[in-house]
Design an enzyme around this catalytic site. Structure first.
Site, PDB file in Angstrom:
ATOM      1  N   CYS A 134     -55.052  26.947 -43.392  1.00  0.00           N
ATOM      2  CA  CYS A 134     -54.404  26.926 -44.721  1.00  0.00           C
ATOM      3  C   CYS A 134     -55.284  27.764 -45.640  1.00  0.00           C
ATOM      4  O   CYS A 134     -56.042  27.238 -46.451  1.00  0.00           O
ATOM      5  CB  CYS A 134     -54.291  25.506 -45.245  1.00  0.00           C
ATOM      6  SG  CYS A 134     -53.718  24.290 -44.035  1.00  0.00           S
ATOM      7  N   PRO A 137     -56.400  30.291 -51.475  1.00  0.00           N
ATOM      8  CA  PRO A 137     -56.382  31.670 -51.981  1.00  0.00           C
ATOM      9  C   PRO A 137     -57.308  32.644 -51.257  1.00  0.00           C
ATOM     10  O   PRO A 137     -57.290  33.831 -51.545  1.00  0.00           O
ATOM     11  CB  PRO A 137     -56.805  31.502 -53.443  1.00  0.00           C
ATOM     12  CG  PRO A 137     -57.636  30.274 -53.465  1.00  0.00           C
ATOM     13  CD  PRO A 137     -57.062  29.362 -52.413  1.00  0.00           C
ATOM     14  N   GLY A 138     -58.136  32.152 -50.339  1.00  0.00           N
ATOM     15  CA  GLY A 138     -58.908  33.071 -49.507  1.00  0.00           C
ATOM     16  C   GLY A 138     -60.419  32.998 -49.653  1.00  0.00           C
ATOM     17  O   GLY A 138     -61.134  33.712 -48.948  1.00  0.00           O
ATOM     18  N   LYS A 140     -62.603  30.736 -48.746  1.00  0.00           N
ATOM     19  CA  LYS A 140     -63.321  30.296 -47.542  1.00  0.00           C
ATOM     20  C   LYS A 140     -63.232  31.355 -46.432  1.00  0.00           C
ATOM     21  O   LYS A 140     -64.180  31.528 -45.670  1.00  0.00           O
ATOM     22  CB  LYS A 140     -62.794  28.934 -47.079  1.00  0.00           C
ATOM     23  CG  LYS A 140     -63.135  27.811 -48.072  1.00  0.00           C
ATOM     24  CD  LYS A 140     -62.587  26.473 -47.624  1.00  0.00           C
ATOM     25  CE  LYS A 140     -62.904  25.378 -48.643  1.00  0.00           C
ATOM     26  NZ  LYS A 140     -62.187  25.565 -49.925  1.00  0.00           N
ATOM     27  N   GLU A 157     -51.208  31.282 -43.988  1.00  0.00           N
ATOM     28  CA  GLU A 157     -50.716  30.631 -45.211  1.00  0.00           C
ATOM     29  C   GLU A 157     -49.192  30.610 -45.184  1.00  0.00           C
ATOM     30  O   GLU A 157     -48.563  31.650 -44.996  1.00  0.00           O
ATOM     31  CB  GLU A 157     -51.219  31.388 -46.449  1.00  0.00           C
ATOM     32  CG  GLU A 157     -50.731  30.813 -47.760  1.00  0.00           C
ATOM     33  CD  GLU A 157     -51.034  29.329 -47.933  1.00  0.00           C
ATOM     34  OE1 GLU A 157     -50.100  28.567 -48.227  1.00  0.00           O
ATOM     35  OE2 GLU A 157     -52.219  28.934 -47.764  1.00  0.00           O
ATOM     36  N   ASP A 188     -45.928  27.984 -40.169  1.00  0.00           N
ATOM     37  CA  ASP A 188     -46.068  26.574 -40.516  1.00  0.00           C
ATOM     38  C   ASP A 188     -47.271  26.050 -39.730  1.00  0.00           C
ATOM     39  O   ASP A 188     -47.259  26.016 -38.495  1.00  0.00           O
ATOM     40  CB  ASP A 188     -44.794  25.822 -40.129  1.00  0.00           C
ATOM     41  CG  ASP A 188     -44.796  24.369 -40.572  1.00  0.00           C
ATOM     42  OD1 ASP A 188     -45.902  23.766 -40.664  1.00  0.00           O
ATOM     43  OD2 ASP A 188     -43.718  23.805 -40.821  1.00  0.00           O
ATOM     44  N   CYS A 260     -60.090  18.864 -51.647  1.00  0.00           N
ATOM     45  CA  CYS A 260     -60.779  18.809 -52.950  1.00  0.00           C
ATOM     46  C   CYS A 260     -60.309  17.587 -53.731  1.00  0.00           C
ATOM     47  O   CYS A 260     -60.116  17.646 -54.939  1.00  0.00           O
ATOM     48  CB  CYS A 260     -60.572  20.105 -53.726  1.00  0.00           C
ATOM     49  SG  CYS A 260     -58.854  20.570 -53.950  1.00  0.00           S
TER      50      CYS A 260
END
Length: 332
Positions: A134, A137-138, A140, A157, A188, A260
């Site tokens: 997942c 936004p990138g 990691k 994603e 998915d 988070c």
């Protein structure tokens, strides 16, 4: 997450009004029960964007002469000296963000320093096949490429808007020769394990979760109520993503799960369910990871050795960030 930029100049009184009361009431009840005395200091940080901090992850592929000395002059110091060039400081405030420019690499990525802990725990080595399940936004994905050069790296994603964000992030931080190693996919995540069984050495599942920081500032009370009602469904999605990740792992491979949120239902409970239902998965001790960065982060005590939970506190306002590590063993 970057609310502090917009709200930083407003008065404390005005800021209090921005907090979504229905979410705060919900958190108050749940987290008092789950975190006990620790919740009141965590709540003080989460509801006070003016005390939030931002870290800079320096891009090793970009020339930035003078940046590190400039950061040192402003009170920044390295947070993970052995792994990343990541700079933090004790005081709040943030560095200016860099705009995306086609064909030009950014010098640094602004982030919550705790979000690097899952990458640290994953311990990617050069040549390994890696899946970021997942990825948007990138941050990691970029961090993984700062410390290793995978043999094959798939950044996945499912959401269209977030996928574009992910592609732009990778384009902004990763140079051409290396970018060819990165495969961005829109699958998915619950089905990747069936599509690519036992293909990866390392899998990161930075799962969709109830984002405690942003939810507290929901401007639309109706949307907030809907989110809270749907919150129970998230743990089911997280479990399915983890099951898929286990299938995608080679025996001997390891996965890191992160969120988070402070929510036990989306953290320890999901991992416990996976461990009790998958016979080919065992927990991996990451207490050494926590010990190595204990100067910079506050961790919830009493966690199992395979998991950690970063609690935001004043002066160390990183997190929330939950991290757990598991290893796949041969099921035979």
């Amino acid at each position: 997450f970057f609310l502090s930029l917009k709200l930083g100049n407003k008065t404390k009184g005005k800021l209090q009004k921005q907090i979504c009361q229905v979410v705060l009431d919900h958190f108050e009840k749940q987290y008092t029960a789950e975190l006990g005395d620790a919740w009141s200091s965590v709540r003080d940080v989460l509801t006070s964007p003016w005390c939030w901090q931002h870290a800079l992850l320096l891009n090793r592929f970009s020339q930035s002469p003078g940046l590190e000395s400039s950061l040192a002059e402003q009170g920044y110091h390295p947070a993970f000296p052995a792994a990343f060039r990541c700079y933090i400081r004790r005081t709040p405030g943030r560095f200016p963000s860099q705009k995306h420019q086609a064909g030009r690499l950014k010098e640094y990525y602004l982030l919550n320093a705790a979000s690097l802990l899952p990458v640290l725990a994953l311990e990617v080595k050069d040549g390994e096949d890696v899946l970021d399940l997942c990825a948007a936004p990138g941050g990691k994905s970029v961090a993984i490429l700062q410390c290793a050069c995978p043999g094959h790296f798939q950044c996945n994603e499912y959401d269209d808007l977030r996928l574009r964000w992910l592609e732009q992030t990778i384009e902004s931080f990763i140079p051409d020769p290396l970018i060819n190693l990165v495969m961005v996919s829109k699958l998915d995540g619950r089905h990747i394990g069936d599509l690519q069984p036992e293909f990866y050495d390392k899998v990161l599942v930075d799962a969709p979760c109830s984002n405690d920081r942003s939810w507290l500032f929901s401007s639309d009370p109706q949307q907030a109520v809907l989110r809270l009602m749907q919150r129970k469904e998230l743990s089911s999605l997280q479990f399915q993503l983890l099951r898929s990740a286990v299938k995608a792992l080679r025996p001997g491979g390891s996965l890191v799960y992160s969120t988070c949120t402070l929510s036990k239902a989306e953290n320890s409970d999901v991992i416990h369910l996976l461990l009790s239902s998958c016979r080919d998965v065992v927990p991996v001790d990451i207490s050494e990871v926590a010990r190595g960065v204990s100067q910079e982060f506050t961790f919830l005590s009493g966690m199992q050795q395979h998991e950690l939970l970063v609690l935001p506190e004043k002066g160390r306002a990183w997190g929330p960030m939950y991290v757990a590590k598991l290893k796949k063993i041969s099921s035979t």
